[in-house]
Design a protein around this motif. Sequence first.
Motif, PDB file in Angstrom:
ATOM      1  N   ARG A  85       0.794  -1.226   0.000  1.00 38.57           N
ATOM      2  CA  ARG A  85       0.000   0.000   0.000  1.00 38.57           C
ATOM      3  C   ARG A  85       0.835   1.289   0.000  1.00 38.57           C
ATOM      4  NH1 ARG A  85      -5.279  -0.215   0.718  1.00 38.57           N
ATOM      5  NH2 ARG A  85      -5.367   1.808   1.761  1.00 38.57           N
ATOM      6  N   PRO A  86       1.819   1.463   0.878  1.00 39.23           N
ATOM      7  CA  PRO A  86       2.548   2.738   0.893  1.00 39.23           C
ATOM      8  C   PRO A  86       3.438   2.887  -0.332  1.00 39.23           C
ATOM      9  CG  PRO A  86       2.823   1.500   2.958  1.00 39.23           C
ATOM     10  CD  PRO A  86       2.259   0.562   1.943  1.00 39.23           C
ATOM     11  N   ASP A  87       4.184   3.995  -0.374  1.00 33.28           N
ATOM     12  CA  ASP A  87       5.139   4.209  -1.463  1.00 33.28           C
ATOM     13  C   ASP A  87       6.109   3.033  -1.527  1.00 33.28           C
ATOM     14  OD1 ASP A  87       6.663   6.023  -3.397  1.00 33.28           O
ATOM     15  OD2 ASP A  87       8.172   5.571  -1.869  1.00 33.28           O
ATOM     16  N   GLN A  88       6.257   2.444  -2.694  1.00 32.67           N
ATOM     17  CA  GLN A  88       7.041   1.208  -2.811  1.00 32.67           C
ATOM     18  C   GLN A  88       8.534   1.446  -2.660  1.00 32.67           C
ATOM     19  OE1 GLN A  88       5.665  -2.168  -2.972  1.00 32.67           O
ATOM     20  NE2 GLN A  88       4.305  -0.667  -2.009  1.00 32.67           N
ATOM     21  N   ALA A  89       9.018   2.626  -3.002  1.00 33.55           N
ATOM     22  CA  ALA A  89      10.426   2.914  -2.771  1.00 33.55           C
ATOM     23  C   ALA A  89      10.708   2.987  -1.267  1.00 33.55           C
ATOM     24  CB  ALA A  89      10.825   4.219  -3.458  1.00 33.55           C
ATOM     25  N   ALA A  90       9.807   3.609  -0.517  1.00 38.09           N
ATOM     26  CA  ALA A  90       9.963   3.674   0.936  1.00 38.09           C
ATOM     27  C   ALA A  90       9.857   2.282   1.545  1.00 38.09           C
ATOM     28  CB  ALA A  90       8.909   4.598   1.535  1.00 38.09           C
ATOM     29  N   MET A  91       8.906   1.476   1.060  1.00 35.20           N
ATOM     30  CA  MET A  91       8.733   0.134   1.604  1.00 35.20           C
ATOM     31  C   MET A  91       9.936  -0.747   1.278  1.00 35.20           C
ATOM     32  SD  MET A  91       6.962  -1.890   3.456  1.00 35.20           S
ATOM     33  CE  MET A  91       5.467  -0.921   3.654  1.00 35.20           C
TER      34      MET A  91
END
Length: 492
Positions: free
Chosen positions: A399-405
């Motif tokens: 769900r969240p930003d995939q780069a951050a995840m």
Amino acid sequence: MANDPLNLGENGEWAGMWWLPDAPEQQVPGVLRYNSNDGLSLTLFGAFEDRIMSSPSPGMTVFHEGSRTWDVIHGAAEQREITLLDCFPTNSRRTIGARVQTPDKQTLGAMTAVIGVHVSDENKPVFSAVEVSIEDLGHWGASSIFEAFLSAPDGRPDGSGTISVKPVPAQSVVVDGTKFTLGHRHTLPFFDQRRGGTVGRVRGTTFVRVDPVESCSIDDAKDFARLMQDLIAFATHRAAGVIWLRLKLADGTANSQSARGPWDRNVDVIYSPSKVGTHDAKAVEARRVFFTCDDLPFEKIIPRWCDVHERLQPALNMILGLRYAPAQYIENNLLTAVGAAEVFHRGLGIDEPPMPPEEFKPMREAMLKHVPKVHEARVKGSLRNDPTLRERLYALAARPDQAAMSALVPDVDRWAQRTTQARNDLAHEGQTPKHSFEELIAIVDVTTAVVILNLLHEVGLPAEQQRKIVQEHPQLRATARQADDLLRSPET
């Protein structure tokens, strides 16, 4: 100043007269005391009847086990009306039959004190507005009444300068008819003369004012305070205490008809929030704050937070509980962190059954035909068409930003697999023999961080800010290292 709100972190004492609402003529002298560690205590020089009695027949009185409690006690002390709510006896000393007769002495506890008005219960809607001050609210609000100027001609400070107080426009937003305002107030400048020098002071306070669409009760006011307290605790990633809670009496109530001045409309609430705030404690470090009103303006974050708080409060409570009262044992924290992830996913309302219902139902009925009647209820309860824990963890990671995840959890497969196994082993076998202590700590920290990142996504924090938090926030940066060291498959 005399009109300052009553800080929950400071001691207080009120000597006066006290009575039960249904017997106002029977007043008892006493002293109400408060401190943040022990709460509220009322010492009476006399006593309310706390014995539980019945009269099964004329002339006969039977005393039963236990003691009476009182929903409300009224008082008048220090020229103010006081209401005590949810009261209970803690100690009673009676002098009947004593050689020397002295007044009875009774000590009562109370859960809440309302200073400035008599109310009949916590749910009576007699207040028009709520004001609350919370630790680190000023830093989160990203606005200040102070400006500083340092004189430096030719680039060299000459020792002169000014500190000034400037008006700050209030920031407001309306959510479903309720108005939320981020406000500021300050003391008048004064000089503190000391033997070794002089200190000039102005104290500024940031607070949130809530004007509900209709008059609210004390319980409602506590809910508004909790709403803002949870927001600041989440945004700063640490326990945030309530410093003070003040209410405004609605027009038309008996206590609002006073000729002594507008400040008489102020009503202070003394109670025990999840954490009592200290107004002189050191502020949170800027690098440890997830977001401020510079990142998400006040008029945007409040509506989003109201929605998230309502939809996802159980999961939010579990995550904040790890900040306010972390368990001393890793097993408790494991169940809390993984439970928060599961509850959060359920709260999103996006559950899709793994099998189409039209396929699952006949399959379950066919299976139950082969189950003895005595075991049917047990087996039927275990046949559920719900996502598994591992599937829920995968969904949260997406769900969240995939780069951050990706920066937080480099190997989502490994994290989901090891987290599911640890929770299932603990829940079903009572131990986690396949996990080291260090790996369990990593599972708790990473799972907590995944829920936090999802919450940041839900409140609308931009993708760039999500990435910045994972990369720069001290705790999440350390959590990402744990995931890389302990929750990555050997092949990757």
